[in-house]
Design a protein around this motif. Structure first.
Motif, PDB file in Angstrom:
ATOM      1  N   VAL A   1       0.524  -1.303   0.178  1.00  0.00           N
ATOM      2  CA  VAL A   1      -0.075   0.125   0.000  1.00  0.00           C
ATOM      3  C   VAL A   1       1.402   1.023   0.114  1.00  0.00           C
ATOM      4  O   VAL A   1       0.464   2.574  -0.773  1.00  0.00           O
ATOM      5  CB  VAL A   1      -0.965  -0.321   1.637  1.00  0.00           C
ATOM      6  CG1 VAL A   1      -1.703   1.184   1.342  1.00  0.00           C
ATOM      7  CG2 VAL A   1      -2.173  -1.354   1.245  1.00  0.00           C
ATOM      8  N   ALA A   2       2.107   1.141   1.000  1.00  0.00           N
ATOM      9  CA  ALA A   2       2.779   2.395   1.280  1.00  0.00           C
ATOM     10  C   ALA A   2       3.084   2.897  -0.772  1.00  0.00           C
ATOM     11  O   ALA A   2       3.346   3.647  -1.076  1.00  0.00           O
ATOM     12  CB  ALA A   2       3.566   2.562   1.777  1.00  0.00           C
ATOM     13  N   GLY A   3       3.457   1.247  -1.360  1.00  0.00           N
ATOM     14  CA  GLY A   3       4.696   2.425  -2.922  1.00  0.00           C
ATOM     15  C   GLY A   3       3.362   2.581  -3.269  1.00  0.00           C
ATOM     16  O   GLY A   3       3.528   3.083  -3.969  1.00  0.00           O
ATOM     17  N   PHE A   4       1.654   1.956  -3.914  1.00  0.00           N
ATOM     18  CA  PHE A   4       1.071   2.712  -4.323  1.00  0.00           C
ATOM     19  C   PHE A   4       0.963   3.976  -4.126  1.00  0.00           C
ATOM     20  O   PHE A   4       0.152   4.403  -5.011  1.00  0.00           O
ATOM     21  CB  PHE A   4       0.016   1.446  -4.663  1.00  0.00           C
ATOM     22  CG  PHE A   4      -1.281   1.467  -4.658  1.00  0.00           C
ATOM     23  CD1 PHE A   4      -1.974   2.245  -3.148  1.00  0.00           C
ATOM     24  CD2 PHE A   4      -1.193   0.141  -3.932  1.00  0.00           C
ATOM     25  CE1 PHE A   4      -2.865   1.822  -2.667  1.00  0.00           C
ATOM     26  CE2 PHE A   4      -2.355  -0.367  -2.581  1.00  0.00           C
ATOM     27  CZ  PHE A   4      -3.370   0.774  -2.288  1.00  0.00           C
ATOM     28  N   ASP A   5       0.537   4.331  -3.098  1.00  0.00           N
ATOM     29  CA  ASP A   5       0.015   5.354  -1.974  1.00  0.00           C
ATOM     30  C   ASP A   5       1.406   6.519  -2.479  1.00  0.00           C
ATOM     31  O   ASP A   5       0.983   7.272  -2.465  1.00  0.00           O
ATOM     32  CB  ASP A   5       0.542   5.604  -0.088  1.00  0.00           C
ATOM     33  CG  ASP A   5      -0.795   6.879  -0.570  1.00  0.00           C
ATOM     34  OD1 ASP A   5      -1.911   7.394  -0.588  1.00  0.00           O
ATOM     35  OD2 ASP A   5      -0.444   7.536   0.725  1.00  0.00           O
ATOM     36  N   ILE A   6       2.625   6.184  -2.948  1.00  0.00           N
ATOM     37  CA  ILE A   6       3.899   7.238  -3.306  1.00  0.00           C
ATOM     38  C   ILE A   6       3.705   7.149  -4.394  1.00  0.00           C
ATOM     39  O   ILE A   6       3.561   8.207  -4.959  1.00  0.00           O
ATOM     40  CB  ILE A   6       5.110   6.595  -3.074  1.00  0.00           C
ATOM     41  CG1 ILE A   6       5.509   6.260  -1.178  1.00  0.00           C
ATOM     42  CG2 ILE A   6       5.914   7.143  -3.795  1.00  0.00           C
ATOM     43  CD1 ILE A   6       6.329   6.050  -0.924  1.00  0.00           C
ATOM     44  N   LEU A   7       3.265   6.403  -5.381  1.00  0.00           N
ATOM     45  CA  LEU A   7       3.085   6.452  -7.127  1.00  0.00           C
ATOM     46  C   LEU A   7       1.275   7.651  -6.791  1.00  0.00           C
ATOM     47  O   LEU A   7       1.286   8.501  -7.441  1.00  0.00           O
ATOM     48  CB  LEU A   7       2.332   5.256  -7.382  1.00  0.00           C
ATOM     49  CG  LEU A   7       3.795   3.903  -7.890  1.00  0.00           C
ATOM     50  CD1 LEU A   7       3.520   2.814  -8.482  1.00  0.00           C
ATOM     51  CD2 LEU A   7       5.336   4.935  -8.719  1.00  0.00           C
ATOM     52  N   TYR A   8       0.811   7.365  -6.357  1.00  0.00           N
ATOM     53  CA  TYR A   8      -0.074   8.446  -6.517  1.00  0.00           C
ATOM     54  C   TYR A   8      -0.490  10.071  -5.739  1.00  0.00           C
ATOM     55  O   TYR A   8      -0.979  10.231  -6.179  1.00  0.00           O
ATOM     56  CB  TYR A   8      -1.763   7.491  -5.430  1.00  0.00           C
ATOM     57  CG  TYR A   8      -2.591   7.864  -5.691  1.00  0.00           C
ATOM     58  CD1 TYR A   8      -3.944   8.144  -6.924  1.00  0.00           C
ATOM     59  CD2 TYR A   8      -3.848   8.461  -4.545  1.00  0.00           C
ATOM     60  CE1 TYR A   8      -4.952   8.134  -7.546  1.00  0.00           C
ATOM     61  CE2 TYR A   8      -5.369   9.086  -5.335  1.00  0.00           C
ATOM     62  CZ  TYR A   8      -5.731   8.992  -6.532  1.00  0.00           C
ATOM     63  OH  TYR A   8      -7.187   9.254  -6.743  1.00  0.00           O
TER      64      TYR A   8
END
Length: 276
Positions: free
Chosen positions: A162-169
Motif C-alpha cells: 500500500v505504501a508503494g502504490f500510495d507514493i505513486l498516487y
C-alpha cells in the motif's frame, strides 16, 4: 463519498487472514461479524478523512469535487456518519471476542489518525499501509482470539504494498503539496526518487510475501498466487513512469484491486486442495 474500489484493497487480505486462521472457511457468524467490522471501520476511516481534509480538498483542483467541498454533504453529516460507523465497528468487535474488543480502540486510532499524517511526515504512506495492513492480523484475532506472529508477515506485506502504490498516487499532487506545505515522498524527494522508493517497497512486499508463503507451507496454488502478485506489481509499474502519469488511476484502483482479489482466490484454492 465512500467508493467500493477504495474498500477492496484491505478486505481480501482480511479474508485471507480469516481463512488461514480457521484452516478453511470460518463459522458463518464469525465471518459475518468480520465483514461488518471491516466495512464499518473502512467507512469510518474514509468519512473521517473527508471530514478532516475538507479544507485541503477544497484547495486542491484534483479533490475539489469531493462531497464536502462540492457541497453535496455537510461536515456535520459526515462526522455523524463517522461516529455511527465507529459504533458499529465496536459492536462487531464485541460480538467476536474479548481481545478483538480490547484492541478495537487501537485499530480505530490508527485508522483515523492517518488523516493527519500528511501534515506531519513525508512517510505518511507507511502509516496508510499499516492502517490497511492490520486487516489480516485483525481478522486472525477475530477468528482465533489470539495473535500468531506468522500473520503479521502479511501485515508487513500489505503495509509495503500500500505504501508503494500510495507514493505513486501522491506523485500527481507533488507541486500542490509543495505549495501548501503538505508532506509526502514525492514532495520531499521528487518524482524520480519517489518511483524508486515505490519500487523498493514493492520488491520488499514480494520478498515478505514469499516468506509468508513459506511459513504457512503453501502448496502449488499458494505459490502461484505469490507469482501472480509479483507479475501484477511489475505490470503496475509498467503502466506509469515519472514522465507519464496518465494511467495512474488504472494502476492505482484497477490493478491493486485485482492484486488483492487474485491473492485471496489463490490462497482459498490452496486451502481447498489441502482439505482433501
Amino acid at each position: 463519498m465512500i467508493k467500493w474500489e477504495h474498500s477492496i484493497f484491505a478486505l481480501p487480505f482480511a479474508l485471507t487472514g480469516a481463512l488461514l486462521a480457521a484452516h478453511g472457511v470460518p463459522a458463518l457468524r464469525i465471518l459475518v461479524w468480520v465483514l461488518v467490522a471491516m466495512i464499518s471501520a473502512r467507512s469510518a476511516a474514509m468519512a473521517f478523512n473527508r471530514w478532516a481534509d475538507a479544507g485541503l480538498d477544497a484547495a486542491n483542483p484534483r479533490t475539489s469535487t469531493r462531497a464536502i467541498p462540492a457541497g453535496l454533504l455537510t461536515r456535520s453529516f459526515v462526522l455523524a456518519f463517522t461516529l455511527i460507523m465507529a459504533a458499529v465497528f465496536f459492536l462487531a468487535a464485541w460480538q467476536l471476542n474479548r481481545l478483538t474488543l480490547e484492541l478495537a480502540p487501537v485499530a480505530l486510532l490508527v485508522l483515523l489518525g492517518y488523516s493527519y499524517m500528511k501534515r506531519l511526515t513525508r512517510w505518511t504512506h507507511l502509516v496508510l499501509g499499516f492502517a490497511l495492513g492490520i486487516a489480516p492480523s485483525a481478522a486472525w484475532i477475530a477468528v482465533r482470539g489470539s495473535l500468531d506472529w506468522r500473520i503479521t508477515l502479511l501485515t508487513a506485506v500489505v503495509m509495503c504494498w500500500v505504501a508503494g502504490f500510495d507514493i505513486l498516487y501522491a506523485c500527481q499532487d507533488m507541486e500542490h503539496d509543495r505549495t501548501v506545505g503538505l508532506y509526502s515522498v514525492p514532495q520531499a524527494l521528487g518524482l524520480d526518487a519517489a518511483f524508486w522508493v515505490a519500487r523498493l517497497l514493492h520488491l520488499a512486499a514480494v520478498g515478505l510475501l514469499a516468506w509468508f508463503a513459506g511459513v504457512f507451507h503453501f502448496g502449488a496454488a499458494g505459490w502461484a498466487g505469490v507469482a501472480a502478485v509479483a507479475a501484477l506489481l511489475l505490470y503496475e509499474h509498467l503502466l506509469v513512469s515519472p514522465s507519464d502519469l496518465r494511467r495512474l488511476n488504472a494502476a492505482f484502483f484497477t490493478m491493486n484491486g485485482v492484486i488483492a482479489m487474485v491473492f485471496l482466490v489463490f490462497v482459498a484454492v490452496d486451502l481447498w486442495f489441502k482439505s482433501f
